[in-house]
Write an enzyme that holds these catalytic residues in place. Structure first.
Site, short mmCIF file in Angstrom:
data_model
loop_
_atom_site.label_atom_id
_atom_site.label_comp_id
_atom_site.label_asym_id
_atom_site.label_seq_id
_atom_site.Cartn_x
_atom_site.Cartn_y
_atom_site.Cartn_z
N SER A 87 0.82 -1.22 0.00
CA SER A 87 0.00 0.00 0.00
C SER A 87 0.85 1.27 0.00
CB SER A 87 -0.92 0.02 1.22
OG SER A 87 -1.85 -1.02 1.14
N ASP A 300 -8.65 -4.80 3.24
CA ASP A 300 -7.34 -5.44 3.17
C ASP A 300 -7.07 -6.33 4.38
OD1 ASP A 300 -4.52 -5.52 2.05
OD2 ASP A 300 -4.11 -4.60 3.99
N HIS A 304 -6.34 -10.33 4.62
CA HIS A 304 -5.13 -10.91 5.22
C HIS A 304 -5.49 -11.98 6.25
CE1 HIS A 304 -2.01 -8.56 3.36
NE2 HIS A 304 -2.51 -7.40 3.76
N HIS A 342 -4.28 -2.24 -4.53
CA HIS A 342 -3.78 -3.55 -4.99
C HIS A 342 -4.88 -4.55 -4.76
CE1 HIS A 342 -3.57 -4.70 -0.80
NE2 HIS A 342 -2.96 -3.56 -0.54
#
Ligand SMILES: [Zn+2]
Length: 472
Positions: A87, A300, A304, A342
């Site tokens: 990031s 995000d 994860h 991303h």
């Protein structure tokens, strides 16, 4: 609701035709950049189905608010030294127009990560500094710590994204002038006028349960003392009282803000939608316009953790924030961009039947094309889920593979047990980012430049051109 958003199309068209010539319709007064951190295309598709199903629809036909935007591009996200980006490098590309290394923020690719000398020798200038000098008000809201990589791109320059407070920075580097991210927010001058998110631990010393080296450190006190009409807020309730013209520092959690999935009913934290709409309410009063970053930062983190249901809830809230902001602004004067920094190694598939619960096991159609009455079984005799990851903490530890969990809190299965090492030597399993392109959705003045397959740093050019700040 203002006149301009309520205006019927014909009236809006007439109004546009009456704009004075110098109010060129191809120039934006404001830019709002929405970043769904880790919101790859598969996440958008899955969230579209999830949001549709949560409204009682089959789901696949549903449309998220930004999916109606007229201009779309695919964005190549790699960092200069990494095929799959992080990031910090990604936000630097978007905000400075220069791709750089993973892990550094607003520092050029010539510098090595963690190199204070490199940082000092190769600074990059983010669009927020240029827009700020042009009189634009600057705002940033996020569900992460405000010192986390993406929001830090709005105000900080650092060779290491993890230098969030001074306990993270080597004292020699600090002496050289490589200050931590929280310190830069308060002391670097010309910081954003509106900052909201989590991460108060980086602003205080031990006296106030913070992590700064000095026990009595209090960057909030310093920030309040450095300007007139400054307000510090720490709960959702206080957002209502904020007045245009006030500068706002809102820190609603010590760490990242809560996942939507873990929010307590009596939580004092605002939602991303509440923060974004408050920021727009205040910034819309800025005479010279504004530049606002709204980050759905925990999409995000949910990925994860290999919790697709959590990622869906975070993405749904991000979409809600976009919808609420679109109600408040005029796309004839505001460029709105929605993108991701991303992707993740996240996908959906398995020939699930139409309307298959997206957080469930795959139910296939029979040979007539009608849905079966129970989940399909893989060759190991177990069902499998619609959503899955190529790697992550839900890796299958032993054979035979257990039945995968389903529902909002499910930990999704994967194959590869990738992990990272903490400073103290302990290991943590974590699903990884994905390297494929992400989407950019755009509406408003200058948005037609968002087309084709573009490098991530072109987003900077699109915003600079729209604001009339580009040199050519
Ligand atoms: Zn990440």
């Amino acid at each position: 609701m203002t006149l301009r958003t309520a205006a019927p199309l014909l009236f809006a068209t007439l109004l546009a035709a009456c704009q004075p010539a110098n109010d060129s319709p191809d120039k934006a007064r404001n830019v709002i950049l929405f970043v769904g951190d880790g919101m790859g295309v598969a996440t958008v598709t899955a969230a579209r189905i999830f949001d549709g199903q949560s409204r009682g629809m089959s789901g696949e036909e549903h449309v998220l608010p930004f999916e109606t935007f007229p201009n779309v591009a695919l964005v190549k996200t790699y960092n200069t030294n990494q095929q799959t980006p992080d990031s910090a490098g990604a936000i630097t590309a978007m905000l400075t127009g220069t791709k750089t290394r993973a892990g550094v923020i607003n520092v050029g690719p010539e510098a090595l990560r963690k190199s204070c000398e490199g940082q000092l020798a190769h600074p990059l200038t983010p669009i927020t500094e240029i827009a700020g000098q042009a009189g634009k008000a600057i705002g940033v809201v996020t569900t992460t710590r405000v010192t986390h990589a993406t929001p830090a791109g709005m105000f900080a320059r650092t060779a290491e994204r993890d230098w969030e407070d001074d306990s993270d920075v080597d004292p020699t580097d600090w002496q050289l002038g490589c200050h931590d991210i929280a310190y830069q927010l308060v002391h670097a001058g010309n910081g954003p006028q509106i900052v909201m998110g989590g991460g108060s631990q980086h602003f205080f010393g031990a006296d106030r349960l913070g992590k700064r080296r000095q026990a009595d450190a209090d960057l909030v006190r310093d920030w309040l003392g450095a300007g007139a009409r400054r307000r510090y807020v720490a709960s959702a309730e206080q957002l209502e009282d904020l007045q245009p013209g006030e500068e706002v520092l809102g820190l609603f959690a010590s760490e990242h803000m809560s996942f939507v999935a873990e929010r307590k009913p009596d939580s004092t934290e605002p939602t991303l939608t509440q923060m974004a709409t408050t920021a727009v309410r205040l910034l819309e009063e800025s005479e010279a316009g504004y530049f606002l970053l709204v980050e759905g930062g925990r999409i995000d983190h949910a990925h994860h953790d290999a919790r697709p249901g959590w990622a869906m809830l975070e993405t749904q809230e991000f979409a809600n924030a976009v919808a609420a902001v679109m109600e408040m602004i005029d796309t004839r004067e505001t460029l709105v961009l929605v993108t991701a920094d991303h992707s993740h190694v996240f996908t959906l598939g398995g020939y699930a039947t139409r309307g298959n619960p997206v957080l469930g096991h795959v139910v296939k159609n029979d040979d007539r094309g009608l849905p079966m009455d129970k989940p399909d079984l893989a060759a190991d005799g177990q069902p499998y889920t619609v959503l899955s990851y190529a790697n992550g903490p839900g890796f299958v530890r032993e054979l035979p593979r257990p039945e995968p969990e389903t529902g909002v809190h499910a930990l999704a299965q994967s194959l590869v047990p990738v992990f990272y090492e903490n400073d103290d030597g302990t290991h943590e399993y974590s699903e990884t980012h994905g390297g494929e392109d992400v989407a950019l959705y755009a509406i408003g003045p200058g948005s037609e430049a968002a087309r084709g397959v573009i490098e991530q740093n072109r987003i900077y050019d699109i915003m600079m051109m729209a604001l009339g700040l580009a040199e050519n």
